[in-house]
Design an enzyme around this catalytic site. Sequence first.
Site, short mmCIF file in Angstrom:
data_model
loop_
_atom_site.label_atom_id
_atom_site.label_comp_id
_atom_site.label_asym_id
_atom_site.label_seq_id
_atom_site.Cartn_x
_atom_site.Cartn_y
_atom_site.Cartn_z
N ASP A 95 -8.79 15.65 -29.53
CA ASP A 95 -8.79 15.17 -28.21
C ASP A 95 -9.46 16.08 -27.18
O ASP A 95 -9.49 15.93 -25.69
CB ASP A 95 -7.00 15.46 -27.73
CG ASP A 95 -6.33 16.73 -28.16
OD1 ASP A 95 -6.77 17.42 -29.10
OD2 ASP A 95 -5.65 17.13 -27.38
N HIS A 96 -10.16 17.11 -27.48
CA HIS A 96 -10.86 17.95 -26.76
C HIS A 96 -12.50 17.86 -26.96
O HIS A 96 -13.43 18.31 -26.26
CB HIS A 96 -10.58 19.52 -26.93
CG HIS A 96 -9.16 19.91 -26.51
ND1 HIS A 96 -8.60 20.29 -25.17
CD2 HIS A 96 -8.02 19.37 -26.99
CE1 HIS A 96 -7.65 20.52 -25.14
NE2 HIS A 96 -7.11 19.63 -26.31
N HIS A 181 -3.82 29.28 -31.17
CA HIS A 181 -3.58 27.88 -31.20
C HIS A 181 -3.80 27.53 -32.52
O HIS A 181 -4.55 27.13 -33.02
CB HIS A 181 -4.71 27.03 -30.38
CG HIS A 181 -4.51 25.77 -30.19
ND1 HIS A 181 -3.33 25.22 -29.91
CD2 HIS A 181 -5.20 24.49 -30.64
CE1 HIS A 181 -3.40 23.66 -29.94
NE2 HIS A 181 -4.66 23.43 -30.20
N HIS A 269 -3.09 18.56 -19.44
CA HIS A 269 -2.94 18.43 -20.98
C HIS A 269 -1.45 18.25 -21.09
O HIS A 269 -0.69 19.15 -22.00
CB HIS A 269 -3.38 19.61 -21.62
CG HIS A 269 -3.48 19.51 -22.89
ND1 HIS A 269 -2.26 19.65 -23.97
CD2 HIS A 269 -4.52 19.30 -23.96
CE1 HIS A 269 -2.82 19.29 -25.17
NE2 HIS A 269 -4.07 19.24 -25.23
#
Length: 304
Positions: A95-96, A181, A269
């Site tokens: 998604d990034h 993360h 986000h």
Amino acid sequence: MKRRDFIAVGGLLLGSLPLAGRRVFAAPPLTSRLILLGTAGGPTPKKTRAYPGQIIVVGDRGYVIDCGNGIARQMALAGVFESLRHIFITHHHSDHNADLGNLILLEWGTNLKTPIDAWGPPPLSRMMRLFFEMNAEDLDVRVKDEGRPPLPPLVHAHEIDRGGAVMKDDRVTVTCAVVPHPMIPLALAYRFDCPDRSIVISGDTHQSDRMVALARGADVLVHEALYVPKAPGEPGSALRTHILASHTPVEEAARTATEAGVKTLVLSHLVPGETTVVSDDQWLAAARPYFAGQIVVAHDLLEI
Ligand SMILES: [Zn+2]
Ligand SMILES: [Zn+2]
């Protein structure tokens, strides 16, 4: 707006100051624009928000942070497509980074003749090399057919493997922090100290002291946010456990903003990302008890 038009606009911004009978022209300090290009987190396409990405434009120079799918079109809609100079990737979740290569390819297919620098965790260099290999036919044909300069020499990939200084030019100083993360090997948050203010982008992170330290005293903190009551996955499921360990509940994002002493908190986000699932009022109500400053619930193309 074409690249060359920015120069003309910049010229119009020049002010004149009377000084001892003469008029001395002095440029005002450059101001920064922060545009939220895509504001939903996660790999699934959403109807009401685009994939993550934002751009900071200082004068005529654009610094993109994250390249979710559709980032080029979001930039075009915001009128900043041709300002691109630097790209910063926080981490290698799709998604990034899905449109990192595509953004560069589409810039080149439009008008790009000047260098682009891309910054991010390894294996950024290999990813760019493989992207050019995958698109060799288009690259070769457009050079021959349309007279474009070869693209690969214009793109400089810089791999970041630790927190600290990233880059500095005459407009911004960029620093980063390594943030938690799991199970991504290296995830970064970035801080942009611009001529007029400081802007911090959290990327994806579980709440951490490193995030607080990077954001210390910033004017704007764009922080990811999870609305736990509607987080995906059944309670106790592997998916939900992973999401809770990898992301930041909106309450904790607000607490981070308070601990860091920032002026404005931008919740972005967003997970869940659909505006029909969690309303602005719900995001605000969850964050407000923990942060007394300005809170903005991000929407695509919102400029701050
Ligand atoms: Zn994400
Ligand atoms: Zn992620």
